[in-house]
Design an enzyme around this catalytic site. Structure first.
Site, PDB file in Angstrom:
ATOM      1  N   THR A 129      -8.849   2.577  13.146  1.00  0.00           N
ATOM      2  CA  THR A 129      -9.081   3.458  14.055  1.00  0.00           C
ATOM      3  C   THR A 129     -10.421   3.214  14.429  1.00  0.00           C
ATOM      4  OG1 THR A 129      -7.451   5.088  13.412  1.00  0.00           O
ATOM      5  CG2 THR A 129      -8.718   5.547  15.210  1.00  0.00           C
ATOM      6  N   LYS A 187       0.945  -1.054   0.006  1.00  0.00           N
ATOM      7  CA  LYS A 187       0.051   0.041  -0.196  1.00  0.00           C
ATOM      8  C   LYS A 187       0.940   1.225  -0.026  1.00  0.00           C
ATOM      9  CE  LYS A 187      -2.822   2.742   3.213  1.00  0.00           C
ATOM     10  NZ  LYS A 187      -3.518   2.691   4.530  1.00  0.00           N
TER      11      LYS A 187
END
Lengths: 371, 258
Positions: free
Chosen positions: B209, B99
């Site tokens: 998160t 990524k």
């Protein structure tokens, strides 16, 4: 009003609460199922490092840690005075070491919030880093230097707390094996395995990784899990390490007694406290990346303890709404030593009704819901 | 129903990519990842013990399952830096998926599109399966696809903000134009955001998160999984048209007495 307080648990949190409560004139009994300081407290490396331990930012947990760090100079002096015991308390500062250029962006963010919260942190590299920590590996790209952080020698600190408590008149009863809270609303009654009943006005629950056992009793969810921490120490007289050195994989800290303490694993192993070769080997392999001179050294001492971790990482702190006779102080995970003075003060303030609980809402013992 | 999609040479059934960071402890981390049903895990290369990934403080806890690793270059500020750590990750045997995450601003961590495109071009040539994290700009997303990205990952909002999808219009356009999977990466806050992303037709979402910082990360991981499945099913089903005025759900015919 002076009260009869029962403290469940003789770890660093229980002993600190007992110490503070006794100082304020309460009658205190500490009930310990085995021996004081036997678990997370005894395994701790004694890092007082709220900045380095909270890499993400200043949340409520960091605030409690910072409050505690700032209480420490006075607190540790009081413990030494009361006990007549000395223990190492060193304001060494810390270095958080990283290996990639890509770490510097995050460092800038961390430095920014640390400095807004009372630190004088800065990023050090090259010759300056070499001068600060001469034996650190030369491929360490940079470090975040936080001079405000300290460490202490945890086993001696916990011993001193215990001794201080005893000398001030706290009754400490060990080897009680199993404790059951049989009454907690009109008064406090706790039964030990041998059938003895202890009664009082208030109960402070500091049973760390075992706090979950009280779920049924209080009717609340107490999601505290034991996470094993394995730790080891090298003889390191010839290898001075001046600061606490943190990294993404573990930390190293040199103690006054000539040992270099290195931790720590975070193992999911239930209540098993054994030390494993895999756990220690992992630390060893990583340590030589930070300090190449450790390549040919073997740790002379290895040990482990269970740290009480909660589901959201915050401790359970404060009175129960169903009975303010009960005050929880458990689930401090990796930071029990650091958080001991702030926890003790908060618990004593709750007991003396000095402080509204609002400011510590993030730690509410009922936040996980009811059974 | 088998509803698979493909990235590089891999077929995936789970449309939930999960980040391994920020969890309160390894027990909760492990359980949350399990509850998410994710097949792809992402983590920052700079935080990993590259010499021995099995010993890594985070990866050691997920060894027993067959996950596809999606290491990310977070912290890189230039294409060069990103390429360098991508090579380190592949050399360590972790994965040849990467990524690309390049940010120039420590406050917003928003991606640098120019450097991201450069890094994507280089890494594609070197044979990586490249998934760039990028702003929700339809043209930029197309350019990354043309550069050979195996999937493109527009952000919903800045990393870790939990603000949800700030520009659903753009995200819709990106999906319309794309011929590689679009994965919403960063900025989602809760289940309705995840469902909304899937309703817009993206192939998957990546989160960390909102799960790790929930009061109960394990439950939240399960909730997100359901939201992603629900959003995907709704997208495949096709929603009703919006109308200005009420209309009885049964037509008049049904009420006629005869």
């Amino acid at each position: 009003m002076k009260e009869q307080v029962i403290v469940m648990g003789g770890g660093v949190i229980g002993l600190s609460c007992a110490f503070e409560l006794r100082k304020r004139g309460h009658e205190v009994t500490v009930m310990e199922t085995s021996r004081c300081g036997g678990q997370a407290s005894g395994a701790a490396a004694g890092m007082l490092a709220p900045y380095s331990e909270n890499v993400e930012g200043p949340d409520a947990f960091f605030q409690l840690g910072l409050e505690s760090l700032q209480l420490y100079p006075e607190w540790q002096a009081a413990v030494k005075l009361a006990s007549g015991h000395s223990f190492e308390y060193t304001n060494s500062g810390s270095l958080y070491a990283v290996f990639h250029d890509a770490d510097l962006l995050a460092f800038e963010g961390r430095q920014l919030w640390q400095c807004r919260h009372g630190a004088s942190s800065r990023i050090v590299e090259g010759g300056e880093l070499q001068r600060l920590e001469p034996n650190l590996a030369s491929n360490v790209r940079a470090a975040l230097y936080t001079p405000e952080e300290s460490h202490l020698y945890a086993p001696h600190y916990v011993k001193a707390l215990e001794q201080g408590c005893r000398l001030m008149g706290v009754e400490i009863i060990e080897q009680l094996e199993q404790l059951a809270v049989t009454e907690w609303q009109s008064e406090i009654r706790v039964r030990a395995a041998d059938g003895r009943i202890f009664s009082g006005d208030r109960l402070v629950v500091c049973s760390g990784a075992w706090a979950k056992e009280l779920e049924e009793t209080f009717g609340i969810r107490i999601p505290v899990y034991p996470i094993r921490g394995q730790i080891c120490a090298y003889e390191a007289d010839a290898l001075p390490v001046r600061h606490m050195v943190f990294s993404s994989q573990g930390y190293l800290v040199a103690k006054e007694n000539g040992t270099l303490v290195c931790g720590a694993s975070e193992d999911v192993a239930g209540f098993d406290t054994s030390v494993t070769d895999k756990g220690i080997e992992r630390l060893r392999k990583w340590n030589r990346r930070l300090f190449p001179e450790l390549e040919h050294r073997d740790p002379f001492h290895r040990w482990a303890g269970l740290r009480p971790s909660t589901q959201d990482g915050f401790p359970l702190l404060g009175p129960l709404s169903s009975s303010d006779r009960v005050i929880m102080a458990a689930g401090h995970y990796r930071n029990g030593i650091l958080l001991s003075p702030a926890t003790a003060r908060f618990v004593a303030d709750c007991l003396d009704e000095k402080q509204t609980v609002e400011c510590k809402k993030a730690f509410s013992p009922e936040r996980f819901g009811y059974l | 129903m088998r509803d698979l999609f493909r990235i590089g040479n891999q077929e995936l059934s789970s449309r939930f990519f999960i980040g391994t960071g920020l969890f309160p402890n390894p027990h909760v981390q492990k359980e949350a990842i399990k509850a998410s049903g994710a097949q792809v895990l992402t983590f920052a290369i700079r935080r990993i013990n590259l010499e021995s990934a099995r010993d890594d403080s985070i990866l050691q806890h997920v060894q027993d399952e067959a996950y596809t690793y999606l290491p990310n270059t977070s912290g890189a500020r230039t294409a060069d830096e990103a390429v360098r750590i991508a090579r380190l990750a592949r050399a360590s045997g972790l994965s040849d998926w990467i990524k690309v995450e390049i940010s120039a601003n420590e406050r917003t961590l928003l991606p640098d599109p120019i450097e991201t495109l450069k890094a994507t071009e280089i890494l594609v040539k070197e044979g990586f399966t490249v998934l760039p994290y990028i702003t929700d700009d339809p043209i930029m997303c197309k350019r990354l696809e043309e550069a050979g990205a195996a999937a493109v990952m527009p952000g919903a909002a800045p990393i870790g903000t939990g603000l949800g999808i700030l520009n659903p219009y753009h995200l819709g356009l990106i999906v319309e134009e794309a011929s590689v999977p679009i994965i919403v990466d960063a900025g989602l806050g809760t289940v309705s955001d995840a469902a909304q992303a899937m309703e817009l037709g993206v192939s998957a979402v990546l989160m960390n998160t909102p799960v790790a910082k929930a009061k109960d990360p394990v439950w939240m991981a399960g909730a997100m999984r359901l939201a992603i499945e629900a959003g995907r099913l709704a997208y495949l089903s096709g929603r009703m048209e919006k109308k200005k005025y009420a209309s009885a759900s049964s037509g008049y015919e049904a009420f006629k007495l005869n």
